[in-house]
Design a protein around this motif. Structure first.
Motif, mmCIF file in Angstrom:
data_model
loop_
_atom_site.group_PDB
_atom_site.id
_atom_site.type_symbol
_atom_site.label_atom_id
_atom_site.label_comp_id
_atom_site.label_asym_id
_atom_site.label_seq_id
_atom_site.Cartn_x
_atom_site.Cartn_y
_atom_site.Cartn_z
ATOM 1 N N MET A 132 31.039 48.412 27.123
ATOM 2 C CA MET A 132 31.256 47.437 28.196
ATOM 3 C C MET A 132 30.811 46.014 27.833
ATOM 4 O O MET A 132 31.464 45.052 28.213
ATOM 5 N N TYR A 162 25.806 46.162 30.910
ATOM 6 C CA TYR A 162 26.800 45.638 31.865
ATOM 7 C C TYR A 162 26.155 45.691 33.248
ATOM 8 O O TYR A 162 26.091 46.752 33.869
ATOM 9 N N VAL A 173 32.153 45.745 45.443
ATOM 10 C CA VAL A 173 31.893 44.739 44.421
ATOM 11 C C VAL A 173 31.911 43.328 45.026
ATOM 12 O O VAL A 173 31.089 42.473 44.668
ATOM 13 N N ARG A 174 32.814 43.118 45.987
ATOM 14 C CA ARG A 174 32.863 41.764 46.590
ATOM 15 C C ARG A 174 31.586 41.449 47.364
ATOM 16 O O ARG A 174 31.318 40.308 47.694
ATOM 17 N N ARG A 310 37.849 53.327 32.970
ATOM 18 C CA ARG A 310 38.496 54.438 33.700
ATOM 19 C C ARG A 310 39.521 55.129 32.805
ATOM 20 O O ARG A 310 39.653 56.358 32.841
ATOM 21 N N LEU A 448 30.060 57.125 38.711
ATOM 22 C CA LEU A 448 30.073 55.818 38.047
ATOM 23 C C LEU A 448 31.511 55.316 37.842
ATOM 24 O O LEU A 448 32.467 56.061 37.973
ATOM 25 N N LYS A 465 51.175 51.635 51.098
ATOM 26 C CA LYS A 465 51.984 50.419 50.962
ATOM 27 C C LYS A 465 53.384 50.750 50.438
ATOM 28 O O LYS A 465 54.372 50.139 50.848
HETATM 29 C C1 LIG Z 1 30.208 54.365 30.340
HETATM 30 C C2 LIG Z 1 30.318 53.976 31.786
HETATM 31 C C3 LIG Z 1 29.026 53.674 32.476
HETATM 32 C C4 LIG Z 1 29.197 53.216 33.849
HETATM 33 C C5 LIG Z 1 29.398 51.952 34.172
HETATM 34 C C6 LIG Z 1 29.615 51.514 35.571
HETATM 35 O O1 LIG Z 1 29.595 52.276 36.492
HETATM 36 S S1 LIG Z 1 29.891 49.853 35.781
HETATM 37 C C7 LIG Z 1 30.123 49.591 37.508
HETATM 38 C C8 LIG Z 1 31.422 50.132 37.981
HETATM 39 N N1 LIG Z 1 31.636 49.774 39.365
HETATM 40 C C9 LIG Z 1 32.735 50.098 40.011
HETATM 41 O O2 LIG Z 1 33.611 50.744 39.486
HETATM 42 C C10 LIG Z 1 32.838 49.546 41.394
HETATM 43 C C11 LIG Z 1 33.937 50.179 42.196
HETATM 44 N N2 LIG Z 1 34.521 49.212 43.129
HETATM 45 C C12 LIG Z 1 35.616 48.475 42.834
HETATM 46 O O3 LIG Z 1 36.176 48.565 41.748
HETATM 47 C C13 LIG Z 1 36.144 47.553 43.912
HETATM 48 O O4 LIG Z 1 35.115 47.182 44.792
HETATM 49 C C14 LIG Z 1 37.290 48.215 44.704
HETATM 50 C C15 LIG Z 1 38.457 48.425 43.761
HETATM 51 C C16 LIG Z 1 36.860 49.510 45.329
HETATM 52 C C17 LIG Z 1 37.696 47.278 45.826
HETATM 53 O O5 LIG Z 1 37.901 45.972 45.326
HETATM 54 P P1 LIG Z 1 38.350 44.788 46.291
HETATM 55 O O6 LIG Z 1 37.593 44.895 47.548
HETATM 56 O O7 LIG Z 1 38.228 43.554 45.512
HETATM 57 O O8 LIG Z 1 39.874 45.114 46.447
HETATM 58 P P2 LIG Z 1 40.688 45.697 47.727
HETATM 59 O O9 LIG Z 1 40.381 47.156 47.937
HETATM 60 O O10 LIG Z 1 40.508 44.783 48.878
HETATM 61 O O11 LIG Z 1 42.169 45.591 47.159
HETATM 62 C C18 LIG Z 1 42.781 44.345 46.944
HETATM 63 C C19 LIG Z 1 43.821 44.463 45.865
HETATM 64 O O12 LIG Z 1 43.176 44.492 44.589
HETATM 65 C C20 LIG Z 1 43.741 45.526 43.815
HETATM 66 N N3 LIG Z 1 42.733 45.941 42.841
HETATM 67 C C21 LIG Z 1 41.505 46.436 43.062
HETATM 68 N N4 LIG Z 1 40.904 46.684 41.892
HETATM 69 C C22 LIG Z 1 41.770 46.310 40.917
HETATM 70 C C23 LIG Z 1 41.706 46.333 39.524
HETATM 71 N N5 LIG Z 1 40.632 46.798 38.875
HETATM 72 N N6 LIG Z 1 42.775 45.894 38.839
HETATM 73 C C24 LIG Z 1 43.877 45.454 39.476
HETATM 74 N N7 LIG Z 1 43.981 45.416 40.816
HETATM 75 C C25 LIG Z 1 42.936 45.837 41.515
HETATM 76 C C26 LIG Z 1 44.092 46.587 44.824
HETATM 77 O O13 LIG Z 1 45.018 47.522 44.310
HETATM 78 C C27 LIG Z 1 44.650 45.748 45.928
HETATM 79 O O14 LIG Z 1 45.989 45.407 45.599
HETATM 80 P P3 LIG Z 1 47.062 45.151 46.790
HETATM 81 O O15 LIG Z 1 47.131 46.443 47.560
HETATM 82 O O16 LIG Z 1 46.511 44.044 47.628
HETATM 83 O O17 LIG Z 1 48.320 44.838 46.045
#
Ligand SMILES: CCC/C=C/C(=O)SCCNC(=O)CCNC(=O)[C@H](O)C(C)(C)COP(=O)([O-])OP(=O)([O-])OC[C@H]1O[C@@H](n2cnc3c(N)ncnc32)[C@H](O)[C@@H]1OP(=O)([O-])[O-]
Ligand SMILES: Cc1cc2nc3c(=O)[nH]c(=O)nc-3n(C[C@H](O)[C@H](O)[C@H](O)COP(=O)(O)OP(=O)(O)OC[C@H]3O[C@@H](n4cnc5c(N)ncnc54)[C@H](O)[C@@H]3O)c2cc1C
Length: 697
Positions: A132, A162, A173-174, A310, A448, A465
């Motif tokens: 990351m 990260y 996240v927002r 992912r 995660l 949608k």
């Molecule tokens: C080895 C690993 C170790 C671990 C590390 C970690 O964990 S690190 C930490 C990891 N942490 C996490 O994973 C945190 C998890 N949380 C999140 O990722 C975000 O808060 C969320 C995606 C849940 C919501 O986000 P939001 O409130 O900003 O969005 P919204 O729901 O209001 O939708 C609005 C629009 O955005 C679009 N869109 C959204 N994401 C993406 C994207 N990636 N790309 C493109 N598009 C995207 C969505 O489809 C929608 O499109 P539409 O319908 O309007 O055309």
């Protein structure tokens, strides 16, 4: 006394090699017989699944290389389950830095180094640096920033984490609270944790390893909040490894598993970093404090690293489940329990239908996920090429596909490992089986990188949608394109008239597609209930229906998974016998998915009771048909004993001797009387000590 115990252990182990299992068949013979009766060559299928002979040969070479080191030897690997957090933490870093050294010297390619770490299965504090920290700079830094940071990071002169998640928010996240306030006078950002809930909490490697991190913070310029942006931030002194002024950092404590990794916390008291520490490939802040936001199509650029991970998680899930099923299938094929009369040959437990019905569908899932993982990483690679050429058109589809698939694949793998562990009975509960640690380390993946429910809801949002678009006469592309024909689909009925009909790919695809379409249509209706014709993605209609919406998204992801599996088998270069076995496995996969949620197909009258009975009947027949190939199917994953690190899953089947040897050689057996004898047990149990104690009263 120590000496005496060691001698006895050696004697016991030697003796065990002479022992035969009374009334039993030698386990090795069982596995030999299983392999003999297989309908196809597992060596040939292993080549296809793993991507070529060269890959398998390279892996064997890497294992030999690992075994010749002190940190990667078989002995070091098998001792791991007896080690403390601190030991595991140091061992993880020793292995990672040694592998890094080999890579830098040119002895290993980057791919070799990655594969070596996978084979070693010892996570360390540098994992997030590789997966990351560096990738975020690569994809979100501008050219000058990349030229500055990347050579240092790749040479391990700095190590990074990260740092996104906070104590109060991971999902939303927002809603993150850490601030990065621009100070025009000094041309610096002031990074601050304004509240307890804003402390960074969870980042891997942050606790004790990282000198730097990608800091996700709200950009504030002239009191205006521009939302989340990434910064490269130093947190520790490079000479002393002590935290810099204003930085409080540490490890968050023991976890369910994965304890060698120092997941950390970070609290910042107005720490200043230069303006150019903000990664500026997509958004920019000029020295005089002008803000240039990312272009509309790059609006979600900050989320890019999460999408990349992912894709990796989807790719990893099938192989992890392959490990668990290899252990469970081999073991249940040698484990014998119960005969009608004592002394008669007992049954291999895999021959009980309950175990076959648990394990064979999991083997099918592992195959499905391996093929899906390959399809997802191909899709991600295509996206990377487009992105580097400035075209982000495929990102929305990639995001919704990977979000739902990350959830489906990690749920399937995590639940599957636990089912395998239970399937191994008492010995599955022993750490020597390899399954408890595999589960404890893996199950974090359902949380995660986006909690699985939340990720499913991202896919659900897209499906609703899409359904809305279809209702308004607009075209729907991508993985949800089947919704285009929702109206016709909802009038269809299942065509099955005989159990064998369930075997055909068309019938299974049709049923899975019907289920996904029906659930999407129902989800859409639910959300239109109170909105006056308008869908509110955050209101009570949404929040009060998330069970149904998550279920709907998973049905969609299952359809995508199953059709990808079927197509991949169709296209793969397989010998006819292996193809025949895999076609049956595809059918078992589809049937198992349907049986798990059969109620969905009754809801709108698609299925009738007699068809459901036929489905159960055909699934049961398939279990019997696939049973002779069970061991060959898991052998075909090509997972070496070194990587399995399991007394139960070893490829020669010599399970009982392995258990005895591993148990008797462990630390708690170092002395015959045990470590609690002198201080705790002796005063109670030894008559002389008791006498002495009484005389003192
Ligand atoms: C080895 C690993 C170790 C671990 C590390 C970690 O964990 S690190 C930490 C990891 N942490 C996490 O994973 C945190 C998890 N949380 C999140 O990722 C975000 O808060 C969320 C995606 C849940 C919501 O986000 P939001 O409130 O900003 O969005 P919204 O729901 O209001 O939708 C609005 C629009 O955005 C679009 N869109 C959204 N994401 C993406 C994207 N990636 N790309 C493109 N598009 C995207 C969505 O489809 C929608 O499109 P539409 O319908 O309007 O055309
Ligand atoms: C081992 C491990 C390593 C990690 N590594 C890192 C790292 O390196 N860097 C980093 O920044 N973070 C890391 N994380 C944090 C991880 O990304 C978050 O834990 C994850 O995103 C979930 O967020 P949360 O913990 O806030 O859970 P919450 O969001 O608080 O979840 C609690 C429950 O609420 C539900 N829920 C929450 N929001 C919604 C919603 N909108 N709709 C429906 N249900 C909802 C969830 O399904 C869950 O059941 C790591 C976490 C773990 C466990």
């Amino acid at each position: 006394m120590v000496r005496e115990h060691c001698d006895r252990t050696t004697a016991l182990v030697n003796e065990s090699s002479q022992l035969v299992l009374a009334g039993h068949v030698e386990p090795q013979d069982d596995l030999r017989a299983e392999r003999k009766r297989a309908s196809f060559s597992s060596q040939e299928l292993a080549v296809v699944l793993n991507g070529g002979t060269e890959v398998l040969q390279r892996r064997s070479r890497l294992i030999s290389q690992l075994q010749s080191t002190s940190w990667g030897s078989q002995a070091a690997v098998s001792q791991r389950c007896f080690h403390s957090r601190e030991q595991l933490h140091v061992e993880g870093l020793v292995a990672q830095t040694e592998i890094w050294k080999l890579m830098q010297s040119g002895a290993l390619s980057q791919q070799d180094a990655k594969d070596m770490e996978t084979l070693l299965t010892l996570p360390g504090g540098l994992t997030l640096h590789q997966y990351m920290f560096i990738p975020t700079i690569e994809t979100q830094g501008d050219e000058e920033q990349q030229a500055y940071w990347l050579p240092k990071a790749r040479a391990l002169e700095i190590t990074g984490a990260y740092a996104q998640t906070e104590m109060g928010h991971g999902t939303f996240v927002r809603g993150l609270e850490t601030t990065a306030t621009y100070d025009r006078a000094s041309e610096e950002f002031i990074i601050h944790s304004p509240a307890l809930s804003s402390i960074k909490w969870w980042p891997g490697g942050l606790g004790k390893t990282a000198t730097h991190c990608i800091m996700l913070a709200r950009l504030i310029i002239n009191s205006k909040d521009h939302g989340l942006h990434p910064f490269v931030m130093q947190i520790r002194d490079l000479h002393t490894h002590l935290p810099l002024a204003g930085v409080r950092v540490g490890d968050i404590g023991p976890k369910f598993g994965y304890n060698g990794v120092d997941n950390g916390y970070l609290m910042l008291d107005r720490v200043r970093i230069p303006r150019r520490a903000m990664l500026m490939r997509h958004a920019r802040v000029t020295p005089d404090g002008h803000y240039f936001p990312p272009s509309a199509e790059n609006a979600k650029a900050t989320y890019g690293t999460m999408v990349a991970i992912r894709a990796l998680l989807v790719d990893e899930a099938g192989w992890v489940l392959a490990r668990a099923t290899t252990i469970a299938v081999r073991y249940t094929a040698i484990r014998r329990q119960t005969s009608e009369r004592v002394g008669d040959k007992e049954l291999q437990v895999l021959d009980y239908q309950n175990l076959a019905a648990t394990l064979l569908p999991l083997v099918a899932s592992a195959y499905a996920l391996i093929f899906m993982g390959k399809a997802s990483s191909d899709m991600y690679k295509r996206f990377e090429q487009d992105r580097d050429a400035g075209n982000l058109a495929s990102l929305p589809e990639l995001h919704v596909l990977l979000a739902g698939m990350k959830a489906l694949s990690t749920w399937t793998a995590a639940d599957g490992i636990e089912a395998c562990r239970r399937g191994c009975g008492g010995h599955g509960y022993s750490a020597l089986s390899g399954l408890p640690d595999l589960y404890a380390s893996y199950v974090q993946n359902v949380t995660l990188e986006g909690d699985n429910n939340v990720m499913s809801l991202q896919t659900a949002r897209h499906l609703v949608k899409s359904q809305e678009a279809v209702a308004k006469g607009r075209r729907v592309e991508g993985s949800a394109a089947y919704l285009q024909r929702a109206e016709q689909e909802l009038h269809r009925k299942c065509s099955v008239q005989a159990p064998q009909d369930w075997q055909t790919a068309e019938v299974l695809d049709a049923a899975l597609r019907h289920r996904a379409t029906y659930l999407a249509a129902e989800g859409h209706k639910l959300l239109l209930r109170h909105g006056g014709g308008k869908i509110n993605f955050a209101g009570p209609d949404w929040n009060g229906n998330t069970v149904q919406l998550i279920h709907m998204a998973q049905a969609h992801s299952q359809l995508v998974l199953h059709t990808t599996f079927a197509q991949s088998v169709h296209q793969a270069d397989l010998e006819p016998a292996a193809r025949a076995a895999l076609i049956k496995l595809v059918a078992l996969h589809g049937m198992s998915l349907l049986l798990r949620d059969l109620q969905d197909l009754f809801m709108d009258g698609y299925l009738q009771a007699f068809q459901a009975q036929m489905l159960v009947q055909r699934r049961n027949e398939l279990l019997l048909e696939l049973r002779p190939d069970a061991v060959a199917l898991v052998d075909s994953f090509g997972i070496a004993d070194y990587q399995l690190n399991s007394c139960l899953g070893r490829s020669d089947g010599d399970v009982y001797r392995a258990l005895l040897e591993a148990a008797s050689g462990q630390q708690l057996n170092k002395t015959e009387e045990g470590p609690a004898w002198n201080a705790v047990l002796k005063p109670w149990l030894d008559p002389a000590s008791r006498q002495q104690a009484r005389s003192k009263l």
